[in-house]
Scaffold this motif. Structure first.
Motif, PDB file in Angstrom:
ATOM      1  N   LEU A   1      11.686  14.175  -6.247  1.00  0.00           N
ATOM      2  CA  LEU A   1      12.972  13.546  -5.925  1.00  0.00           C
ATOM      3  C   LEU A   1      12.974  13.040  -4.484  1.00  0.00           C
ATOM      4  O   LEU A   1      13.421  11.913  -4.209  1.00  0.00           O
ATOM      5  N   ASP A   2      12.473  13.838  -3.578  1.00  0.00           N
ATOM      6  CA  ASP A   2      12.414  13.417  -2.170  1.00  0.00           C
ATOM      7  C   ASP A   2      11.585  12.142  -2.016  1.00  0.00           C
ATOM      8  O   ASP A   2      11.947  11.238  -1.269  1.00  0.00           O
ATOM      9  N   ASN A   3      10.469  12.074  -2.742  1.00  0.00           N
ATOM     10  CA  ASN A   3       9.613  10.876  -2.680  1.00  0.00           C
ATOM     11  C   ASN A   3      10.331   9.648  -3.242  1.00  0.00           C
ATOM     12  O   ASN A   3      10.244   8.553  -2.683  1.00  0.00           O
ATOM     13  N   LEU A   4      11.029   9.851  -4.357  1.00  0.00           N
ATOM     14  CA  LEU A   4      11.736   8.734  -4.989  1.00  0.00           C
ATOM     15  C   LEU A   4      12.852   8.210  -4.087  1.00  0.00           C
ATOM     16  O   LEU A   4      13.067   6.994  -3.975  1.00  0.00           O
TER      17      LEU A   4
ATOM     18  N   GLU B   1       0.838  -1.205   0.000  1.00  0.00           N
ATOM     19  CA  GLU B   1       0.000   0.000   0.000  1.00  0.00           C
ATOM     20  C   GLU B   1       0.877   1.260   0.000  1.00  0.00           C
ATOM     21  O   GLU B   1       0.613   2.211  -0.738  1.00  0.00           O
ATOM     22  N   ALA B   2       1.928   1.231   0.850  1.00  0.00           N
ATOM     23  CA  ALA B   2       2.813   2.396   0.940  1.00  0.00           C
ATOM     24  C   ALA B   2       3.567   2.600  -0.374  1.00  0.00           C
ATOM     25  O   ALA B   2       3.759   3.737  -0.823  1.00  0.00           O
ATOM     26  N   VAL B   3       3.978   1.495  -1.005  1.00  0.00           N
ATOM     27  CA  VAL B   3       4.677   1.604  -2.293  1.00  0.00           C
ATOM     28  C   VAL B   3       3.744   2.245  -3.323  1.00  0.00           C
ATOM     29  O   VAL B   3       4.129   3.189  -4.023  1.00  0.00           O
ATOM     30  N   GLY B   4       2.499   1.752  -3.376  1.00  0.00           N
ATOM     31  CA  GLY B   4       1.518   2.292  -4.327  1.00  0.00           C
ATOM     32  C   GLY B   4       1.267   3.764  -4.078  1.00  0.00           C
ATOM     33  O   GLY B   4       1.190   4.569  -5.013  1.00  0.00           O
ATOM     34  N   GLU B   5       1.179   4.119  -2.800  1.00  0.00           N
ATOM     35  CA  GLU B   5       0.919   5.514  -2.419  1.00  0.00           C
ATOM     36  C   GLU B   5       2.055   6.421  -2.885  1.00  0.00           C
ATOM     37  O   GLU B   5       1.832   7.509  -3.400  1.00  0.00           O
ATOM     38  N   MET B   6       3.314   5.925  -2.731  1.00  0.00           N
ATOM     39  CA  MET B   6       4.465   6.762  -3.094  1.00  0.00           C
ATOM     40  C   MET B   6       4.684   6.818  -4.607  1.00  0.00           C
ATOM     41  O   MET B   6       5.039   7.859  -5.143  1.00  0.00           O
TER      42      MET B   6
ATOM     43  N   ILE C   1      10.235  -3.814  -9.726  1.00  0.00           N
ATOM     44  CA  ILE C   1      10.091  -3.548 -11.169  1.00  0.00           C
ATOM     45  C   ILE C   1       9.289  -2.257 -11.363  1.00  0.00           C
ATOM     46  O   ILE C   1       9.669  -1.398 -12.160  1.00  0.00           O
ATOM     47  N   ALA C   2       8.189  -2.136 -10.608  1.00  0.00           N
ATOM     48  CA  ALA C   2       7.347  -0.932 -10.726  1.00  0.00           C
ATOM     49  C   ALA C   2       8.153   0.319 -10.386  1.00  0.00           C
ATOM     50  O   ALA C   2       8.019   1.358 -11.052  1.00  0.00           O
ATOM     51  N   ILE C   3       8.996   0.216  -9.372  1.00  0.00           N
ATOM     52  CA  ILE C   3       9.796   1.371  -8.952  1.00  0.00           C
ATOM     53  C   ILE C   3      10.820   1.739 -10.026  1.00  0.00           C
ATOM     54  O   ILE C   3      11.028   2.916 -10.331  1.00  0.00           O
ATOM     55  N   LEU C   4      11.418   0.719 -10.637  1.00  0.00           N
ATOM     56  CA  LEU C   4      12.415   0.990 -11.687  1.00  0.00           C
ATOM     57  C   LEU C   4      11.764   1.634 -12.915  1.00  0.00           C
ATOM     58  O   LEU C   4      12.341   2.527 -13.532  1.00  0.00           O
ATOM     59  N   VAL C   5      10.560   1.180 -13.242  1.00  0.00           N
ATOM     60  CA  VAL C   5       9.846   1.783 -14.380  1.00  0.00           C
ATOM     61  C   VAL C   5       9.571   3.262 -14.062  1.00  0.00           C
ATOM     62  O   VAL C   5       9.803   4.150 -14.896  1.00  0.00           O
TER      63      VAL C   5
ATOM     64  N   LEU D   1      13.958  -0.241 -16.297  1.00  0.00           N
ATOM     65  CA  LEU D   1      14.290   1.187 -16.403  1.00  0.00           C
ATOM     66  C   LEU D   1      13.952   1.729 -17.785  1.00  0.00           C
ATOM     67  O   LEU D   1      13.358   2.801 -17.926  1.00  0.00           O
ATOM     68  N   ASN D   2      14.305   0.951 -18.813  1.00  0.00           N
ATOM     69  CA  ASN D   2      14.094   1.440 -20.171  1.00  0.00           C
ATOM     70  C   ASN D   2      12.656   1.322 -20.650  1.00  0.00           C
ATOM     71  O   ASN D   2      12.269   1.985 -21.600  1.00  0.00           O
ATOM     72  N   LEU D   3      11.877   0.512 -19.969  1.00  0.00           N
ATOM     73  CA  LEU D   3      10.432   0.514 -20.245  1.00  0.00           C
ATOM     74  C   LEU D   3       9.886   1.891 -19.866  1.00  0.00           C
ATOM     75  O   LEU D   3       9.082   2.476 -20.600  1.00  0.00           O
ATOM     76  N   GLY D   4      10.358   2.417 -18.747  1.00  0.00           N
ATOM     77  CA  GLY D   4       9.959   3.763 -18.328  1.00  0.00           C
ATOM     78  C   GLY D   4      10.464   4.815 -19.299  1.00  0.00           C
ATOM     79  O   GLY D   4       9.744   5.751 -19.661  1.00  0.00           O
ATOM     80  N   VAL D   5      11.707   4.644 -19.766  1.00  0.00           N
ATOM     81  CA  VAL D   5      12.309   5.612 -20.697  1.00  0.00           C
ATOM     82  C   VAL D   5      11.525   5.631 -22.019  1.00  0.00           C
ATOM     83  O   VAL D   5      11.096   6.688 -22.495  1.00  0.00           O
TER      84      VAL D   5
END
Lengths: 148, 303
Positions: B219-222, B49-54, B179-183, B97-101
């Motif tokens: 940036l602070d959140n990340l 839940e916290a990951v989704g929120e952030m 994976i979600a965080i890297l994207v 990472l590159n999926l996000g890019v």
């Protein structure tokens, strides 16, 4: 006679299939699609699906929270749509820290509003909370969009 | 006779299956790391839940790209990650990472109505998502068809963004939050890379610089999010890169004046009137410092 029976059975099955799809379709991506059609000229940014079971009697309704960063100079519209097959009606509230900015439910009149429009003048972190009135079971989606 | 027909049918099915398989796109190589299976949120002491929120606080690239377009910033294809680079990404870490890019590049191209040129990027998004076993969230056929006309930009953006949102939720539900965080990381860095490298000119330059400065909040959140996953050496390196970026963002100051907001009903909906304001103090030198560090991080990601 038998032919008529099979025709009836066939169409009844089709209807059943369609109806069960409609029930299922309400909650999830399909609900986002339905809600997206309400945006008009606003641009979709993100969706927030929420599904809560009925709150236990005596306990507080569950609240789901999402953080969002909103930018000054942008007018946001926060839509909400309910799955009509569930009893709960969603209440979306927008906060800056602990300060309530706006909510889609007016306690005094008991009215629900379809969206909040917020011309943001202070960039920063805000949060959106979702709960169902009286802790009823519900499924809904919130959509964050920006007005062009 | 019936038996003969069955055998004939089986033979035809076999031939058709072989034909279909031979026509399928070339299968991409298996990932050489085990990222998806080794990083589960239970190990890192943070709830799903916290990951989704952030993660939801990482801005959608639509917002930055739309601002650039609205500010008459000229489109620059040269800034995008070349589509041919996809062959360099052999680990789940690089692919995430590159999926996000590529996702951000796709949004940028669509906002600028470059829908017809998006096909290679669309293919890359789909391929990387397939590699990560999340390809079901990108309806390549529909997007491909819609991309044939610039009239469908909104639909393309909607389907793409909804796909990324659904994918993120699915990954978190499946204990694949890393994976979600890297994207999200790739998405944000690419968006920042584009905005700090485009040619801007007054009067809209200040508006874009302000938006860049506001990324300090993101940036602070990340950093907070990544700090929970530092037991993975790759993620720890990303964290340290962001710490260097933070040194540049520390030069940005944001001041706030908060007022009591008011709600009023207009045409059956709620409209907020808020006299609060924020002021971002940023200048060319600070933007250049941010751009240098962002370029360094982004070049590491796409190499």
């Amino acid at each position: 006679m038998i032919k008529k029976f099979f025709y009836t059975l066939f169409f009844a099955s089709l209807f059943g299939l369609f109806f069960s799809y409609e029930l299922k379709a309400q909650c999830g991506s399909e609900l986002t699609d339905i809600c997206h059609a309400e945006l008009g000229d606003a641009r979709f940014i993100r969706d927030f699906p929420v599904q809560h079971s009925e709150a236990q009697s005596g306990s507080s309704p569950r609240v789901t929270r999402y953080n969002v960063v909103l930018n000054a100079g942008t007018t946001y519209r926060i839509f909400s749509c309910n799955d009509q097959t569930k009893p709960g009606k969603v209440i979306v509230s927008l906060y800056r820290g602990d300060q309530l900015i706006a909510t889609t439910y007016d306690v005094d009149s008991g009215r629900h509003f379809p969206y909040i429009e917020y011309p943001v003048s202070a960039s920063g972190q805000y949060s959106l909370t979702f709960m169902f009135k009286d802790g009823q079971e519900g499924c809904a989606v919130g959509i964050l969009s920006s007005v062009r | 006779m019936a038996k003969k027909n069955v055998i004939l049918l089986l033979l035809i099915s076999g031939v058709v299956s072989l034909f279909v398989m031979s026509c399928a796109p070339e299968k991409r190589e298996e990932a050489t790391d085990l990222l998806t299976d080794t990083m589960i949120t239970e190990d890192v002491g943070i709830t799903d839940e916290a990951v989704g929120e952030m993660i939801s606080s990482v801005p959608n690239p639509v917002e930055m790209s739309a601002l650039l377009q609205k500010s008459d910033v000229v489109y620059s294809q040269d800034l995008l990650n070349p589509d041919s680079n996809i062959d360099n990404y052999n680990t789940n870490f690089e692919r995430s990472l590159n999926l996000g890019v590529y996702g951000t590049d796709l949004v940028y191209m669509n906002i600028y109505d470059r829908t017809v040129s998006t096909l290679a990027y669309l293919r890359n998004v789909k391929d990387l998502a397939d590699d990560l076993r999340i390809g079901q969230f990108f309806d390549y056929e529909t997007l491909n068809r819609l991309s044939e006309s610039s009239r469908n930009v909104d639909s393309v953006l909607y389907i793409t963004n909804r796909g990324f949102d659904n994918m993120t939720r699915y990954l978190i539900d499946q204990n694949r939050s890393s994976i979600a965080i890297l994207v999200a990381y790739g998405t944000w860095i690419e968006s920042l890379y584009i905005s700090t490298n485009v040619q801007t000119k007054p009067p809209n330059k200040d508006l874009i610089y302000q938006r860049i400065g506001e990324q300090k909040i993101v940036l602070d959140n990340l950093l907070l999010l990544l700090s929970n996953f530092r037991n993975d050496p790759n993620i720890d390196e990303l964290f340290m890169d962001l710490m260097d970026l933070k040194k540049e963002f520390d030069n940005v100051s944001i001041t706030y004046v908060y007022k009591e907001p008011k709600m009023k009903e207009v045409d059956g909906s709620i409209v907020v009137v808020d006299k609060s304001r924020s002021e971002v103090n940023i200048n060319q030198e600070i933007v250049d410092g941010i751009a240098r560090q962002v370029n360094y991080i982004r070049n590491k990601i796409i190499k």
